[in-house]
Design an enzyme around this catalytic site. Structure first.
Site, PDB file in Angstrom:
ATOM      1  N   LYS A  22      41.280  17.635 -56.452  1.00  0.00           N
ATOM      2  CA  LYS A  22      41.121  18.494 -55.262  1.00  0.00           C
ATOM      3  C   LYS A  22      42.172  18.161 -54.210  1.00  0.00           C
ATOM      4  CE  LYS A  22      37.931  17.319 -51.988  1.00  0.00           C
ATOM      5  NZ  LYS A  22      38.433  17.191 -50.620  1.00  0.00           N
ATOM      6  N   ASN A  23      42.352  16.859 -53.964  1.00  0.00           N
ATOM      7  CA  ASN A  23      43.212  16.468 -52.842  1.00  0.00           C
ATOM      8  C   ASN A  23      44.707  16.593 -53.154  1.00  0.00           C
ATOM      9  OD1 ASN A  23      40.924  16.127 -51.391  1.00  0.00           O
ATOM     10  ND2 ASN A  23      40.885  13.894 -51.503  1.00  0.00           N
ATOM     11  N   ARG A  91      38.708  20.717 -43.939  1.00  0.00           N
ATOM     12  CA  ARG A  91      39.651  19.916 -43.171  1.00  0.00           C
ATOM     13  C   ARG A  91      41.097  20.232 -43.568  1.00  0.00           C
ATOM     14  NH1 ARG A  91      40.886  16.476 -38.867  1.00  0.00           N
ATOM     15  NH2 ARG A  91      42.522  15.073 -39.543  1.00  0.00           N
ATOM     16  N   CYS A 115      34.159  17.771 -43.899  1.00  0.00           N
ATOM     17  CA  CYS A 115      33.010  16.854 -43.870  1.00  0.00           C
ATOM     18  C   CYS A 115      32.898  16.183 -42.514  1.00  0.00           C
ATOM     19  CB  CYS A 115      33.174  15.770 -44.931  1.00  0.00           C
ATOM     20  SG  CYS A 115      32.810  16.315 -46.584  1.00  0.00           S
ATOM     21  N   ARG A 120      37.620  13.605 -36.325  1.00  0.00           N
ATOM     22  CA  ARG A 120      38.790  13.692 -37.216  1.00  0.00           C
ATOM     23  C   ARG A 120      39.893  14.410 -36.454  1.00  0.00           C
ATOM     24  NH1 ARG A 120      36.805  15.401 -43.163  1.00  0.00           N
ATOM     25  NH2 ARG A 120      38.829  14.581 -43.776  1.00  0.00           N
ATOM     26  N   PRO A 121      40.573  13.681 -35.546  1.00  0.00           N
ATOM     27  CA  PRO A 121      41.578  14.327 -34.710  1.00  0.00           C
ATOM     28  C   PRO A 121      42.786  14.794 -35.517  1.00  0.00           C
ATOM     29  CG  PRO A 121      41.485  11.958 -34.259  1.00  0.00           C
ATOM     30  CD  PRO A 121      40.466  12.241 -35.311  1.00  0.00           C
ATOM     31  N   ILE A 122      43.629  15.644 -34.880  1.00  0.00           N
ATOM     32  CA  ILE A 122      44.844  16.124 -35.558  1.00  0.00           C
ATOM     33  C   ILE A 122      46.086  15.765 -34.731  1.00  0.00           C
ATOM     34  CG2 ILE A 122      43.766  17.960 -36.922  1.00  0.00           C
ATOM     35  CD1 ILE A 122      44.727  19.946 -34.758  1.00  0.00           C
ATOM     36  N   ASP A 123      45.942  14.731 -33.894  1.00  0.00           N
ATOM     37  CA  ASP A 123      47.057  14.354 -33.014  1.00  0.00           C
ATOM     38  C   ASP A 123      48.330  13.999 -33.791  1.00  0.00           C
ATOM     39  OD1 ASP A 123      45.256  12.241 -33.799  1.00  0.00           O
ATOM     40  OD2 ASP A 123      46.457  10.860 -32.614  1.00  0.00           O
ATOM     41  N   ASP A 306      37.038   7.463 -50.300  1.00  0.00           N
ATOM     42  CA  ASP A 306      36.278   8.507 -51.004  1.00  0.00           C
ATOM     43  C   ASP A 306      35.383   7.940 -52.111  1.00  0.00           C
ATOM     44  OD1 ASP A 306      37.643  10.214 -49.392  1.00  0.00           O
ATOM     45  OD2 ASP A 306      39.023  10.929 -50.920  1.00  0.00           O
ATOM     46  N   ILE A 328      38.409   3.459 -42.794  1.00  0.00           N
ATOM     47  CA  ILE A 328      39.182   4.700 -42.615  1.00  0.00           C
ATOM     48  C   ILE A 328      38.460   5.687 -41.691  1.00  0.00           C
ATOM     49  CG2 ILE A 328      40.333   6.631 -43.809  1.00  0.00           C
ATOM     50  CD1 ILE A 328      41.510   3.901 -44.545  1.00  0.00           C
ATOM     51  N   ARG A 398      32.067  21.582 -53.163  1.00  0.00           N
ATOM     52  CA  ARG A 398      33.384  21.645 -52.515  1.00  0.00           C
ATOM     53  C   ARG A 398      34.393  20.782 -53.257  1.00  0.00           C
ATOM     54  NH1 ARG A 398      33.120  19.379 -47.059  1.00  0.00           N
ATOM     55  NH2 ARG A 398      35.304  19.503 -47.526  1.00  0.00           N
TER      56      ARG A 398
END
Ligand code: EPZ
Length: 418
Positions: A22-23, A91, A115, A120-123, A306, A328, A398
């Site tokens: 998936k990833n 995400r 999830c 879960r920032p996107i900075d 994970d 993490i 998912r």
């Protein structure tokens, strides 16, 4: 809402084939925006992959699915905006940012979903895009990303090896003017797979032994590419846990041991017999599962976050005490409350979980808290005495293709009900 009904106590036996990762598939689908025609093999049939295809379709792409192959025609990308409902599906939607900005010279996107694992920032994604010369303004919950002329190659020093930020920066760099270097990048196998796919599209990406990524910007990609997604190491590890808790004996075809170097020794420490070959990974469980001593999640090649929750279910039924440290994500112990309902003895304090093994869990009514947490509850249920009802399995779907079918193929008792 669908649910699984699992009857514990059976041994896992037989063989299954591990799907594409998936990833890997998700960032590759995002990156495909740069290439007009792509054929992607070994793409897993997941709701997250469908969410990525919905975004591509909205952008103007056309696709066909033949088994696990996705055939994409991206020659007519007409939109550069991704609406909130599509972004919230997962995400990984944020990894469309670099691709859409590069292809359309700008993008308008909202914030991603995914999830609930804590904030879960996107900075890091945003500051990487700014390095390429993108101006980003927030307006009404949307990020308006504009580029004057062309993206400019740059040097990026990531403060943490974020998987998604590395992917976004790599994708943006491919057609940028000049060279880009990404230091402290993520080194997961999925990053190498993305580089491999982009190079097949005509990109010039190389990665040195320290994981630093060098990208020579090219004017144009070749327009056609074909790629096979690597196999899913998280799916493989989840089934290794199924074998461990049921004292089973299984063969995971296509699983790649070289992607699991920090994981396989843990199963050996627990007393399982593990053998890997070019065909896949074989595991034989043990009557006396021993508790793994210390599991600390780390960026690759460390122990993957994970796999923390499925392994915790195995630790919960082993002999002894294990210490888990989740480094993490801030909130990745939501499955613990559900395992406790099944009789597990787990105490958490911040990043740390102390798991004291019990001889057996018992069935209960449970719910999936997130993707991997949901898989962990199913693993626990395979060991439990009696019946476990696992609600809210959309989380599992998912990230695992045909999860119940594969467990059934291994002789385990699981039913999917509406
Ligand atoms: C990827 O998420 C995976 N998702 C996750 O898989 C995986 O758990 C994670 O990497 C870590 O290995 C996909 O590949 C689609 P990160 P990603 O950016 O890219 C913080 C699964 O179950 N951070 O490496 O979102 C972040 O909050 C999942 O398959 C920032 O602070 O992970 C986290 O604490 C879930 N700012 C840490 O970094 C940023 O801008 C690692 O996140 C970005 C990240």
């Amino acid at each position: 809402m669908s649910k699984y009904i699992i009857e514990g106590g059976k041994k896992a036996q037989g063989e299954i084939v591990i799907n594409g990762a998936k990833n890997s598939a998700l960032p590759i689908l995002s990156a495909s925006v740069l290439c007009n025609k792509c054929v992607i093999h070994n793409c897993p049939g997941l709701t997250d992959v469908k969410a990525a295809l919905n975004i591509l379709e909205h952008l103007g792409s056309k696709y066909k699915i033949e088994g696990n192959t996705v055939i994409l025609d991206n020659s007519n990308i007409v939109n550069n905006n991704i609406p909130d409902d599509l972004m919230r599906e997962m995400r990984s939607s944020i990894v469309f940012m670099g691709a859409v900005i590069s292809r359309c010279k700008g993008a308008e996107i909202s914030y991603p979903g995914g999830c609930e694992l804590g904030p879960r920032p996107i900075d890091m994604h945003i500051s990487a895009m700014k390095k390429f010369g993108v101006s980003i303004e927030e307006k009404g919950g949307y990020l308006e990303c504009k580029v004057k002329d062309k993206l400019k190659g740059c040097v990026i020093n990531l403060p943490f090896p974020s998987v998604g930020a590395t992917e976004n920066a790599m994708i943006a760099a491919v057609n940028a003017d000049g060279n880009t270097t990404i230091y402290n990048s993520a080194r997961e196998p999925e990053i190498l797979d993305l580089a491999d796919f982009l190079n097949k599209c005509g990109a010039e990406i190389s990665i040195d032994k320290t994981g630093t990524i060098y990208i020579e910007g090219v004017k144009k990609l070749c327009g056609e590419a074909e790629h096979t997604v690597i196999s899913d190491r998280v799916e493989a590890a989840t089934f290794l846990c199924a074998a461990a808790v049921t004292k089973g004996e299984i063969m995971l075809k296509k699983a790649r041991a070289e992607h699991l170097t920090s994981v396989l020794p843990i199963f050996e420490e627990m007393g399982c017999f593990v053998k890997s070959s070019s065909e896949g990974i074989y595991i034989k469980g043990t009557e006396n599962l021993k508790a793994p001593k210390l599991i600390r999640t780390m960026p690759y090649p460390g122990f993957p976050t994970d796999m923390q929750s499925p392994l915790m279910s195995a630790a919960a039924v082993s002999d002894g005490t294990s210490v888990f440290v989740e480094n993490i994500f801030e909130s990745r112990y939501k499955h613990v409350a559900e395992l406790t309902r099944m009789g597990a003895n787990i105490k958490t304090e911040g990043k740390v979980a102390i798991v004291t093994g019990v001889p057996h869990l018992h069935g209960a009514v449970t719910r999936c808290t997130d993707l991997r947490g949901g898989a962990a509850i199913c693993i626990a249920a395979l060991n439990a005495e009696g019946i476990t009802q696992v609600n809210e399995i959309s989380h599992i779907e998912r990230g695992y293709e045909n999860f119940d079918g594969k467990l059934k193929a291994l002789g385990l008792e699981i039913k999917r009900e509406r």
